[in-house]
Design a protein around this motif. Structure first.
Motif, PDB file in Angstrom:
ATOM      1  N   GLY A 175      10.276  -9.517  32.285  1.00 27.27           N
ATOM      2  CA  GLY A 175       9.181 -10.380  31.896  1.00 27.27           C
ATOM      3  C   GLY A 175       7.940  -9.624  31.472  1.00 27.27           C
ATOM      4  N   GLU A 176       7.645  -8.530  32.150  1.00 27.62           N
ATOM      5  CA  GLU A 176       6.456  -7.742  31.807  1.00 27.62           C
ATOM      6  C   GLU A 176       6.554  -7.217  30.379  1.00 27.62           C
ATOM      7  OE1 GLU A 176       3.918  -3.866  33.463  1.00 27.62           O
ATOM      8  OE2 GLU A 176       5.875  -4.376  34.334  1.00 27.62           O
ATOM      9  N   GLU A 177       7.721  -6.728  30.017  1.00 24.01           N
ATOM     10  CA  GLU A 177       7.900  -6.209  28.657  1.00 24.01           C
ATOM     11  C   GLU A 177       7.769  -7.330  27.633  1.00 24.01           C
ATOM     12  OE1 GLU A 177      11.283  -3.795  26.050  1.00 24.01           O
ATOM     13  OE2 GLU A 177      11.384  -3.801  28.246  1.00 24.01           O
ATOM     14  N   ALA A 178       8.336  -8.496  27.928  1.00 27.21           N
ATOM     15  CA  ALA A 178       8.231  -9.636  27.008  1.00 27.21           C
ATOM     16  C   ALA A 178       6.772 -10.053  26.823  1.00 27.21           C
ATOM     17  CB  ALA A 178       9.059 -10.809  27.536  1.00 27.21           C
ATOM     18  N   ASN A 179       6.034 -10.115  27.935  1.00 24.24           N
ATOM     19  CA  ASN A 179       4.624 -10.504  27.852  1.00 24.24           C
ATOM     20  C   ASN A 179       3.813  -9.535  27.005  1.00 24.24           C
ATOM     21  OD1 ASN A 179       4.722 -12.876  29.355  1.00 24.24           O
ATOM     22  ND2 ASN A 179       4.461 -11.803  31.304  1.00 24.24           N
ATOM     23  N   HIS A 180       4.086  -8.256  27.134  1.00 20.31           N
ATOM     24  CA  HIS A 180       3.327  -7.267  26.358  1.00 20.31           C
ATOM     25  C   HIS A 180       3.695  -7.321  24.875  1.00 20.31           C
ATOM     26  CE1 HIS A 180       0.932  -5.224  29.381  1.00 20.31           C
ATOM     27  NE2 HIS A 180       1.966  -5.264  30.206  1.00 20.31           N
ATOM     28  N   ILE A 181       4.950  -7.618  24.573  1.00 26.92           N
ATOM     29  CA  ILE A 181       5.340  -7.791  23.176  1.00 26.92           C
ATOM     30  C   ILE A 181       4.564  -8.954  22.568  1.00 26.92           C
ATOM     31  CG2 ILE A 181       7.225  -8.471  21.633  1.00 26.92           C
ATOM     32  CD1 ILE A 181       9.136  -6.993  23.576  1.00 26.92           C
ATOM     33  N   ILE A 182       4.496 -10.051  23.314  1.00 25.80           N
ATOM     34  CA  ILE A 182       3.777 -11.235  22.837  1.00 25.80           C
ATOM     35  C   ILE A 182       2.281 -10.936  22.691  1.00 25.80           C
ATOM     36  CG2 ILE A 182       3.112 -13.616  23.415  1.00 25.80           C
ATOM     37  CD1 ILE A 182       5.864 -13.807  24.847  1.00 25.80           C
ATOM     38  N   TYR A 183       1.707 -10.269  23.685  1.00 24.81           N
ATOM     39  CA  TYR A 183       0.272  -9.983  23.639  1.00 24.81           C
ATOM     40  C   TYR A 183      -0.090  -9.104  22.447  1.00 24.81           C
ATOM     41  CZ  TYR A 183      -4.392  -8.447  24.855  1.00 24.81           C
ATOM     42  OH  TYR A 183      -5.742  -8.170  24.815  1.00 24.81           O
ATOM     43  N   ASP A 184       0.764  -8.144  22.136  1.00 26.57           N
ATOM     44  CA  ASP A 184       0.487  -7.290  20.980  1.00 26.57           C
ATOM     45  C   ASP A 184       0.412  -8.106  19.685  1.00 26.57           C
ATOM     46  OD1 ASP A 184       0.295  -4.976  22.422  1.00 26.57           O
ATOM     47  OD2 ASP A 184       2.366  -4.338  22.080  1.00 26.57           O
ATOM     48  N   ILE A 185       1.123  -9.213  19.651  1.00 27.45           N
ATOM     49  CA  ILE A 185       1.116 -10.068  18.459  1.00 27.45           C
ATOM     50  C   ILE A 185      -0.099 -10.988  18.435  1.00 27.45           C
ATOM     51  CG2 ILE A 185       2.384 -11.894  17.224  1.00 27.45           C
ATOM     52  CD1 ILE A 185       4.964 -10.691  18.470  1.00 27.45           C
ATOM     53  N   VAL A 186      -0.512 -11.491  19.613  1.00 33.66           N
ATOM     54  CA  VAL A 186      -1.538 -12.547  19.665  1.00 33.66           C
ATOM     55  C   VAL A 186      -2.902 -12.052  20.134  1.00 33.66           C
ATOM     56  CG1 VAL A 186       0.270 -14.228  20.153  1.00 33.66           C
ATOM     57  CG2 VAL A 186      -1.032 -13.270  22.059  1.00 33.66           C
ATOM     58  N   LYS A 187      -3.066 -10.766  20.377  1.00 38.63           N
ATOM     59  CA  LYS A 187      -4.271 -10.265  21.040  1.00 38.63           C
ATOM     60  C   LYS A 187      -5.560 -10.540  20.282  1.00 38.63           C
ATOM     61  CE  LYS A 187      -3.335  -5.628  19.238  1.00 38.63           C
ATOM     62  NZ  LYS A 187      -2.970  -4.237  19.627  1.00 38.63           N
ATOM     63  N   ASP A 188      -5.464 -10.760  18.974  1.00 39.19           N
ATOM     64  CA  ASP A 188      -6.682 -11.036  18.197  1.00 39.19           C
ATOM     65  C   ASP A 188      -6.989 -12.526  18.098  1.00 39.19           C
ATOM     66  OD1 ASP A 188      -7.106  -8.321  17.676  1.00 39.19           O
ATOM     67  OD2 ASP A 188      -5.776  -8.367  15.926  1.00 39.19           O
ATOM     68  N   GLU A 189      -6.171 -13.343  18.741  1.00 39.72           N
ATOM     69  CA  GLU A 189      -6.384 -14.793  18.712  1.00 39.72           C
ATOM     70  C   GLU A 189      -7.280 -15.234  19.872  1.00 39.72           C
ATOM     71  OE1 GLU A 189      -5.219 -16.574  16.185  1.00 39.72           O
ATOM     72  OE2 GLU A 189      -4.304 -14.735  15.391  1.00 39.72           O
ATOM     73  N   ARG A 190      -7.929 -16.361  19.705  1.00 38.07           N
ATOM     74  CA  ARG A 190      -8.729 -16.933  20.786  1.00 38.07           C
ATOM     75  C   ARG A 190      -7.944 -17.994  21.543  1.00 38.07           C
ATOM     76  NH1 ARG A 190     -11.619 -21.382  21.622  1.00 38.07           N
ATOM     77  NH2 ARG A 190     -11.212 -22.157  19.517  1.00 38.07           N
ATOM     78  N   ASN A 229      -0.263 -17.442  32.603  1.00 40.34           N
ATOM     79  CA  ASN A 229      -1.168 -16.688  33.485  1.00 40.34           C
ATOM     80  C   ASN A 229      -1.490 -15.315  32.905  1.00 40.34           C
ATOM     81  OD1 ASN A 229      -1.201 -18.751  35.346  1.00 40.34           O
ATOM     82  ND2 ASN A 229       0.421 -17.889  36.608  1.00 40.34           N
ATOM     83  N   PHE A 230      -0.469 -14.678  32.338  1.00 40.73           N
ATOM     84  CA  PHE A 230      -0.659 -13.345  31.759  1.00 40.73           C
ATOM     85  C   PHE A 230      -1.675 -13.385  30.618  1.00 40.73           C
ATOM     86  CE2 PHE A 230       0.435 -10.175  28.533  1.00 40.73           C
ATOM     87  CZ  PHE A 230       0.414  -9.011  29.276  1.00 40.73           C
ATOM     88  N   LEU A 231      -1.513 -14.341  29.703  1.00 42.27           N
ATOM     89  CA  LEU A 231      -2.410 -14.408  28.552  1.00 42.27           C
ATOM     90  C   LEU A 231      -3.809 -14.873  28.941  1.00 42.27           C
ATOM     91  CD1 LEU A 231      -0.070 -15.845  25.756  1.00 42.27           C
ATOM     92  CD2 LEU A 231      -0.735 -13.468  26.166  1.00 42.27           C
ATOM     93  N   GLU A 232      -3.896 -15.781  29.903  1.00 45.61           N
ATOM     94  CA  GLU A 232      -5.218 -16.241  30.342  1.00 45.61           C
ATOM     95  C   GLU A 232      -5.998 -15.109  30.998  1.00 45.61           C
ATOM     96  OE1 GLU A 232      -4.483 -21.034  30.998  1.00 45.61           O
ATOM     97  OE2 GLU A 232      -4.383 -19.683  32.724  1.00 45.61           O
ATOM     98  N   LYS A 233      -5.314 -14.238  31.718  1.00 47.00           N
ATOM     99  CA  LYS A 233      -5.993 -13.082  32.296  1.00 47.00           C
ATOM    100  C   LYS A 233      -6.484 -12.115  31.221  1.00 47.00           C
ATOM    101  CE  LYS A 233      -3.604 -13.126  36.757  1.00 47.00           C
ATOM    102  NZ  LYS A 233      -2.625 -12.438  37.650  1.00 47.00           N
TER     103      LYS A 233
END
Length: 410
Positions: A71-86, A103-107
């Motif tokens: 799950g941690e790896e999946a979350n980081h893959i997603i965050y790398d894609i969406v990190k510039d979004e609000r 929870n991961f993205l809200e943090k």
């Protein structure tokens, strides 16, 4: 779970069971069960091959593809894609719940909007879902109306139409500023490079048209062909909702494109310019194959006597009931499975009787219990029984079988 919530849940389960019974008696559904059982058995036996084929097919279809070990790896893959979004939006997905994506993205400072009606209600309450396809069944009409009035600062009457329209209007306003939609998948056709998603509300259709569409699925969702995937989706719908087919079956096989101008290929017509598929292992490759047959219909928990008494306390992070607590062992380990209620199960096998694929959940639970016990996680009452046997030769205090052959290996 509160007593009134359990009462609401039982009544909802009763209605679901009646609706399901009418359609599952149809001989066509009986034949579909056999078809899907063969599909799932063959697919889970060949996951490695299907995963390799899916990677090749996705590449051919211009879908970005990642394999996440956990799950941690999946979350980081997603965050790398969406990190510039609000703000981003998502659909109902047990897999996204499993990896705690919200929870991961809200943090990380992002706002995440649930677009499914039931999940949006759950999000407003900070509660937990009680069913894989109907997460807010444990709230009655008045409770939901009160929640909306408090959280959205909008007075709403306690009737289903007003509740639906109020939440829909709120979600649609937020979607105006969303460029990324994240969904799960019901089945994935490896040979076609196609992802099948079932929905009744139309929300997945909205999310799949955003600039970027991210789809996260467990590797156990892989099947061979698109025809196989549709069969799985149809059977899941019949058992989850008592409907012959859902309102929508979305099939995504690549980004939006057109070649209507002199056959010149152009991307990003009305739909996404970027489609990303993430296949999640997260312990699935270690799980018994029978545990991976599950199509996520939730029939097992509606018939479970324990779940009907304690609710989501018999389960883990969206995976509910006996199969859920057993599956937890492979995702998070023995301690999580113990905390999820692995010793609550009565091994009555009602879940297997009602399961369309007849998954032997009681057998899986017994094996997981052995693993949990060997890891040192036992209930206090079990520790006392062991202590009594060692000291007195019987599970009860005051016995006189201390030196019996029956206790020599305890």
């Amino acid at each position: 779970m509160r007593e009134n919530q359990l009462k609401n849940l039982k009544e909802s389960f009763r209605i679901l069971a009646e609706r399901r019974a009418k359609i599952t008696e149809d001989p066509l559904i009986g034949r579909l069960k056999e078809t899907v059982k063969n599909i799932r058995e063959n697919s889970t036996r060949n996951l490695e091959k299907l995963l390799e084929k899916a990677e090749e097919s996705f590449q051919d279809n211009d879908i970005e593809f990642y394999i996440a070990e956990n799950g941690e790896e999946a979350n980081h893959i997603i965050y790398d894609i969406v990190k510039d979004e609000r703000i981003i939006a998502k659909s109902k997905s047990n897999t996204l719940t499993e990896i705690n994506l919200v929870n991961f993205l809200e943090k990380k400072g992002l706002e995440v909007i649930e677009t499914d009606l039931g999940d949006r209600i759950i999000q407003l309450t900070d509660d937990r879902p009680v069913h894989p396809t109907a997460p807010a069944l444990h709230f009655n009409m008045q409770e939901i109306a009160d929640i909306i009035t408090e959280k959205l600062k909008v007075k709403v009457e306690a009737n289903p139409e007003d509740i639906m329209e109020t939440i829909k209007a709120d979600v649609l306003r937020k979607l105006e500023n969303v460029k990324v939609g994240i969904t799960g998948a019901n089945a994935v056709a490896a040979y076609d490079g196609s992802i099948v998603m079932v929905h009744n509300e139309g929300n997945i259709g909205l999310l799949s048209l955003k600039d970027t569409h991210i789809i996260v699925f467990g590797i156990d969702k892989l099947v061979g062909t698109l025809e196989d995937a549709i069969s799985v989706a149809k059977l899941e719908t019949a058992y989850a909702t008592g409907s012959r087919v859902p309102s929508y079956i979305s099939v995504v096989s690549g980004p939006s494109k057109t070649a209507d101008i002199q056959k010149i290929l152009l991307k990003n017509m009305y739909g996404p310019r970027r489609v990303v598929a993430i296949a999640l292992d997260n312990g699935r490759s270690k799980a018994p194959l029978e545990c991976l047959w599950c199509i996520g219909c939730g029939t097992c928990i509606t018939s479970c006597p324990i779940y009907n008494v304690v609710g989501y306390d018999f389960g883990y992070n969206g995976y509910l009931g006996g199969r859920g607590v057993a599956f937890t062992n492979f995702i998070e380990g023995e301690r999580a499975s113990f905390d999820a209620g692995i010793y609550m199960c009565t091994l009555c096998s009602r879940c297997t009787i009602t399961c369309p694929l007849e998954i032997p959940i009681a057998d899986i639970i017994e094996e997981v219990r052995c693993q949990v016990q060997r890891a040192g996680y036992r209930l206090d009452v079990h520790k006392n029984i062991i202590k009594n046997i060692k000291e007195t030769g019987t599970p009860f205090k005051g016995g006189n079988l201390k030196d019996s052959k029956w206790t020599s290996n305890v």
